[in-house]
Design a protein around this motif. Structure first.
Motif, PDB file in Angstrom:
ATOM      1  N   ILE A  44       0.839  -1.185   0.000  1.00 14.66           N
ATOM      2  CA  ILE A  44       0.000   0.000   0.000  1.00 14.66           C
ATOM      3  C   ILE A  44       0.881   1.244   0.000  1.00 14.66           C
ATOM      4  N   GLU A  46       0.675   5.169   0.629  1.00 11.30           N
ATOM      5  CA  GLU A  46      -0.186   6.213   1.181  1.00 11.30           C
ATOM      6  C   GLU A  46       0.304   7.555   0.671  1.00 11.30           C
ATOM      7  N   TYR A  47      -0.638   8.351   0.203  1.00  9.81           N
ATOM      8  CA  TYR A  47      -0.313   9.623  -0.434  1.00  9.81           C
ATOM      9  C   TYR A  47      -1.342  10.653  -0.013  1.00  9.81           C
ATOM     10  N   THR A  57      -4.969  10.359   4.168  1.00 10.75           N
ATOM     11  CA  THR A  57      -4.211   9.988   2.976  1.00 10.75           C
ATOM     12  C   THR A  57      -5.069   9.161   2.045  1.00 10.75           C
ATOM     13  N   GLU A  58      -4.694   9.173   0.792  1.00 10.45           N
ATOM     14  CA  GLU A  58      -5.281   8.252  -0.182  1.00 10.45           C
ATOM     15  C   GLU A  58      -4.425   7.001  -0.187  1.00 10.45           C
ATOM     16  N   LYS A  59      -5.040   5.865  -0.418  1.00 10.53           N
ATOM     17  CA  LYS A  59      -4.291   4.601  -0.491  1.00 10.53           C
ATOM     18  C   LYS A  59      -4.333   4.089  -1.914  1.00 10.53           C
TER      19      LYS A  59
END
Length: 154
Positions: A44, A46-47, A57-59
């Motif tokens: 994953i 994370e961003y 965060t978006e994954k």
């Protein structure tokens, strides 16, 4: 009334006890007692987008990670197949193989197969020895690989 399977087009899950393994390099249809570890996991990432209004965060999916496959089989007289393959391992030099695990139906036809690409042995465990035991001697091999491809049928 329960379906007894006699109806046409009855579909049943495959039993897992009939399978064979091709270790590559001319070692076809090797009999194993057990094969486990056929799995893949996506890492994953994370961003957090800089202009996102959410405080989270978006994954996103990252690299695929394949687990090692473990195989167990009985020890046979004058058969050092696992040990010979492992003896070829030295600092970053190993003859990698494509290992194919085949699930068979009741007629012996391939219904599903798992291909392990660039496979090589990472660990071998020989049997334990007991003077009062009556079990068969089992070797265990752990194989690392870089890709798992699943196909159906032959």
């Amino acid at each position: 009334m329960a379906n007894d399977g006699s109806a046409q087009n009855a579909v049943w899950p495959m039993p897992k006890f009939r399978f064979e393994v091709d270790l590559g390099d001319g070692l076809n249809n090797v009999a194993f007692q057990e094969v486990s570890g056929l799995d893949v996991k996506s890492q994953i990432i994370e961003y957090r987008n800089s202009n996102s209004k959410l405080f989270s965060t978006e994954k996103m999916p990252g690299l695929a990670k394949y687990g090692n496959v473990t195989m167990k089989r009985g020890i046979f007289v004058n058969d050092n197949t696992f040990w010979d393959w492992h003896a070829q391992v030295s600092m970053n030099t190993i003859k990698r193989r494509t290992v194919i695990i085949k699930l068979l139906d009741e007629t012996g036809q391939i219904t599903m197969q798992w291909q392990l690409h660039n496979a090589w042995p990472t660990k071998i465990t020989s049997t334990d020895l007991k003077s009062d035991g009556n079990e068969i001697a089992i070797d265990t091999i752990e194989i690392a690989h870089e890709q798992l491809i699943i196909t159906n049928g032959s």
